[in-house]
Design a protein around this motif. Structure first.
Motif, PDB file in Angstrom:
ATOM      1  N   ASP A 261       0.833  -1.216   0.000  1.00 57.99           N
ATOM      2  CA  ASP A 261       0.000   0.000   0.000  1.00 57.99           C
ATOM      3  C   ASP A 261       0.864   1.261   0.000  1.00 57.99           C
ATOM      4  O   ASP A 261       1.800   1.382   0.797  1.00 57.99           O
ATOM      5  CB  ASP A 261      -0.907   0.027   1.238  1.00 57.99           C
ATOM      6  N   ALA A 262       0.535   2.188  -0.886  1.00 52.16           N
ATOM      7  CA  ALA A 262       1.257   3.470  -0.946  1.00 52.16           C
ATOM      8  C   ALA A 262       1.022   4.239   0.352  1.00 52.16           C
ATOM      9  O   ALA A 262      -0.093   4.266   0.873  1.00 52.16           O
ATOM     10  CB  ALA A 262       0.779   4.278  -2.144  1.00 52.16           C
ATOM     11  N   PRO A 263       2.080   4.869   0.888  1.00 48.54           N
ATOM     12  CA  PRO A 263       1.930   5.572   2.171  1.00 48.54           C
ATOM     13  C   PRO A 263       1.292   6.960   2.024  1.00 48.54           C
ATOM     14  O   PRO A 263       1.374   7.584   0.971  1.00 48.54           O
ATOM     15  CB  PRO A 263       3.374   5.710   2.650  1.00 48.54           C
ATOM     16  N   THR A 264       0.656   7.402   3.089  1.00 48.95           N
ATOM     17  CA  THR A 264       0.262   8.805   3.210  1.00 48.95           C
ATOM     18  C   THR A 264       1.422   9.508   3.924  1.00 48.95           C
ATOM     19  O   THR A 264       1.900   9.028   4.955  1.00 48.95           O
ATOM     20  CB  THR A 264      -1.030   8.947   4.027  1.00 48.95           C
ATOM     21  N   VAL A 265       1.889  10.610   3.357  1.00 49.47           N
ATOM     22  CA  VAL A 265       3.078  11.281   3.881  1.00 49.47           C
ATOM     23  C   VAL A 265       2.693  12.633   4.493  1.00 49.47           C
ATOM     24  O   VAL A 265       1.955  13.416   3.876  1.00 49.47           O
ATOM     25  CB  VAL A 265       4.143  11.480   2.771  1.00 49.47           C
ATOM     26  N   LEU A 266       3.184  12.890   5.700  1.00 47.26           N
ATOM     27  CA  LEU A 266       3.010  14.179   6.369  1.00 47.26           C
ATOM     28  C   LEU A 266       4.366  14.876   6.420  1.00 47.26           C
ATOM     29  O   LEU A 266       5.348  14.293   6.881  1.00 47.26           O
ATOM     30  CB  LEU A 266       2.485  13.992   7.792  1.00 47.26           C
ATOM     31  N   VAL A 267       4.430  16.111   5.936  1.00 52.10           N
ATOM     32  CA  VAL A 267       5.677  16.884   5.921  1.00 52.10           C
ATOM     33  C   VAL A 267       5.487  18.096   6.831  1.00 52.10           C
ATOM     34  O   VAL A 267       4.577  18.906   6.603  1.00 52.10           O
ATOM     35  CB  VAL A 267       6.037  17.339   4.486  1.00 52.10           C
ATOM     36  N   GLY A 268       6.310  18.216   7.869  1.00 48.32           N
ATOM     37  CA  GLY A 268       6.137  19.297   8.838  1.00 48.32           C
ATOM     38  C   GLY A 268       7.294  20.283   8.853  1.00 48.32           C
ATOM     39  O   GLY A 268       8.453  19.885   8.967  1.00 48.32           O
ATOM     40  N   LYS A 269       6.976  21.553   8.734  1.00 49.33           N
ATOM     41  CA  LYS A 269       8.004  22.609   8.804  1.00 49.33           C
ATOM     42  C   LYS A 269       8.596  22.643  10.204  1.00 49.33           C
ATOM     43  O   LYS A 269       7.882  22.806  11.187  1.00 49.33           O
ATOM     44  CB  LYS A 269       7.372  23.959   8.464  1.00 49.33           C
ATOM     45  N   GLY A 270       9.936  22.512  10.286  1.00 47.04           N
ATOM     46  CA  GLY A 270      10.597  22.437  11.585  1.00 47.04           C
ATOM     47  C   GLY A 270      11.616  23.547  11.809  1.00 47.04           C
ATOM     48  O   GLY A 270      12.775  23.274  12.110  1.00 47.04           O
TER      49      GLY A 270
END
Length: 504
Positions: A261-270
């Motif tokens: 299954d293709a992942p859901t990706v979360l990108v967070g500004k750090g």
């Protein structure tokens, strides 16, 4: 830490026979009792209290009664619920807040909430339990980690049980587990946001990810400057040039779904502290720029929540983390850098740095062949001007796949009260990012500032379905209530829970 559980009741069990330090029941305006309150009123003492005018029944009103004849609980807390038949989610949240305030001062060890959870308009029992847990945990949260003398807390009630019909026990137990996981994720996000920039550094964020990975058996990878140089992340590294803290690029994976299954990706500004760089911000209120890593904090909080729930979904969190500082080595206005994608950027303002770290992260995540990517960032003051502090700004392209993703996020926001509002992305706004010397400028002028920032990011997301959440107005509060809010952990976690449910 407050302990949450459920108590079940059936036709053979009387509410009045339940032993507890306190039992909370609802009453309505016009002196009408909820069914749970009626069950405790065999002696007529509750009706007498209403007739005396000691409680109005309006939302927010409370009355504590002791030693009612025929009731095993030591205390009965009456909670005003407004007009009968008009119980809304806002009123129920207010009722939970009233409970929190009263039980914090009680000597009893435990409380039972016997409120009409099934009577809330357009909400269900599971929502009522989850949201009540969040309200109760919010009321007990203290940001005193770095105080030498901790804030004094009243002893108060430590155990809270939700009274539900026996037939709803399984639903209620699951809701308690979800509410606890959400509260734990939100607390982590708030804690990270509230820590100062000299404590919550890029290395601290990386170590937090490693601790989560160890606790919940996740995989984590942290890339340092040399690896980022090898990846040609010239845009991200341009922001890190001025700071004394080493940049970190954090990848944390919760692989709870099927391998294929293709992942859901979360990108967070750090951005662990944002001075603005050479385009220095004004000094007043600059301390609040420790909150510029709340996107990263919300990714870690969300990963914590879904890991605790053992969510059957593949989710990857990606966090580009650095300070933005002025120094002799800092990037200057007018400098041109090459992003990982190969696109060149003229940096007209070094305080528009969030998009410079995110664009390389958004290019990096192409390798995961994601089902969807959502980036979360305290990106623009312009978003606060547009939407205030109530809604996060949601930006994405306009086509069927992106409209579907936007609707998933919007509905998760509505379900939790952690709401977002969709803003436009159109080619006409892209014109503002033109540069005479590079492929694009990093700012597009004051008009539509949050939109042109999203348009900048959009140029790096052509290979997948993507959405951007600008949380500058919702991630923290200023003034007397200064502190991180934990948003949008509730939105993101619910979005992922809904995706996992749909994948079954």
């Amino acid at each position: 830490m407050m302990d949450f559980s459920i108590k079940t009741i059936d036709a053979k069990t009387s509410i009045a026979s339940l032993k507890a330090g306190c039992i909370a029941v609802g009453i309505y305006e016009n002196k009408k009792l909820s069914p749970q309150a009626q069950a405790l009123d065999k002696s007529g003492e509750i009706t007498a209290a209403l007739k005396s005018g000691d409680i109005s029944g309006k939302p927010g009103s409370t009355l504590l009664l002791r030693k009612i004849a025929g009731v095993a609980a030591e205390r009965v807390l009456l909670i005003g619920l407004g007009a009968d038949g008009e119980l809304s989610d806002k009123v129920m949240s207010m009722a939970a807040l009233c409970v929190a305030r009263v039980i914090a001062t009680l000597g009893g060890n435990d409380a039972v909430l016997a409120l009409p959870f099934d009577a809330i308009k357009e909400r269900d029992l599971a929502w009522a339990i989850r949201s009540s847990i969040l309200v109760l945990r919010e009321s007990s949260y203290r940001s005193d980690t770095l105080k030498s003398k901790k804030e004094t807390t009243l002893s108060g009630v430590k155990k809270v049980a939700f009274l539900v019909a026996a037939a709803k026990a399984a639903v209620a137990k699951e809701a308690v587990a979800q509410g606890l996981a959400l509260a734990n994720g939100i607390d982590l996000t708030k804690e990270l946001g509230n820590l100062p920039g000299n404590v919550c550094t890029p290395t601290y964020l990386a170590n937090t990810a490693k601790k989560l990975a160890k606790e919940f058996k996740l995989s984590v990878e942290v890339l340092d400057r040399k690896q980022l140089e090898a990846l040609k992340m010239g845009s991200f590294l341009s922001v890190a040039r001025g700071g004394g803290e080493a940049p970190k690029f954090i990848i944390i994976k919760h692989l709870g779904g099927k391998a294929k299954d293709a992942p859901t990706v979360l990108v967070g500004k750090g951005i662990t502290f944002d001075t603005g760089g050479i385009s220095l911000k004004g000094g007043a209120g600059m301390d609040e720029m420790k909150y510029d890593m709340c996107g990263a904090g919300s990714v870690l909080g969300t990963i914590r929540a879904i890991a605790e729930l053992k969510l059957k979904l593949n989710v990857i969190g990606v966090i580009p983390a650095t300070e933005n500082m002025p120094s002799g080595t800092a990037t200057k206005p007018g400098d041109i850098v090459t992003s990982m994608s190969g696109q060149t950027i003229e940096i007209l303002n070094t305080d528009a740095e969030g998009r410079l770290v995110l664009c390389d992260a958004l290019t990096y995540v192409e390798r995961f062949k994601p089902a969807a990517v959502v980036d979360i960032a305290t990106l623009t003051g312009a978003c606060v001007t547009s939407l205030g502090h109530h809604n996060s700004g949601l930006f994405t392209r306009h086509d069927s796949a992106h409209d579907a993703l936007a609707n998933e996020l919007l509905s998760a926001g509505k379900a939790t009260g952690d709401t977002a509002w969709r803003m436009p992305i159109e080619d006409s706004y892209q014109e503002q990012l033109k540069s005479n010397f590079a492929d694009m400028a990093n700012i597009g002028g004051p008009a539509g500032g949050s939109i042109t920032a999203a348009c900048f990011l959009e140029r790096y997301t052509k290979k997948y379905t993507w959405a951007h959440l600008d949380i500058a107005g919702t991630a923290w509060k200023s003034g007397a209530a200064k502190g991180a809010t934990g948003r949008p952990v509730a939105l993101l976690t619910t979005f992922l829970m809904n995706r996992a449910a749909a994948a079954k």
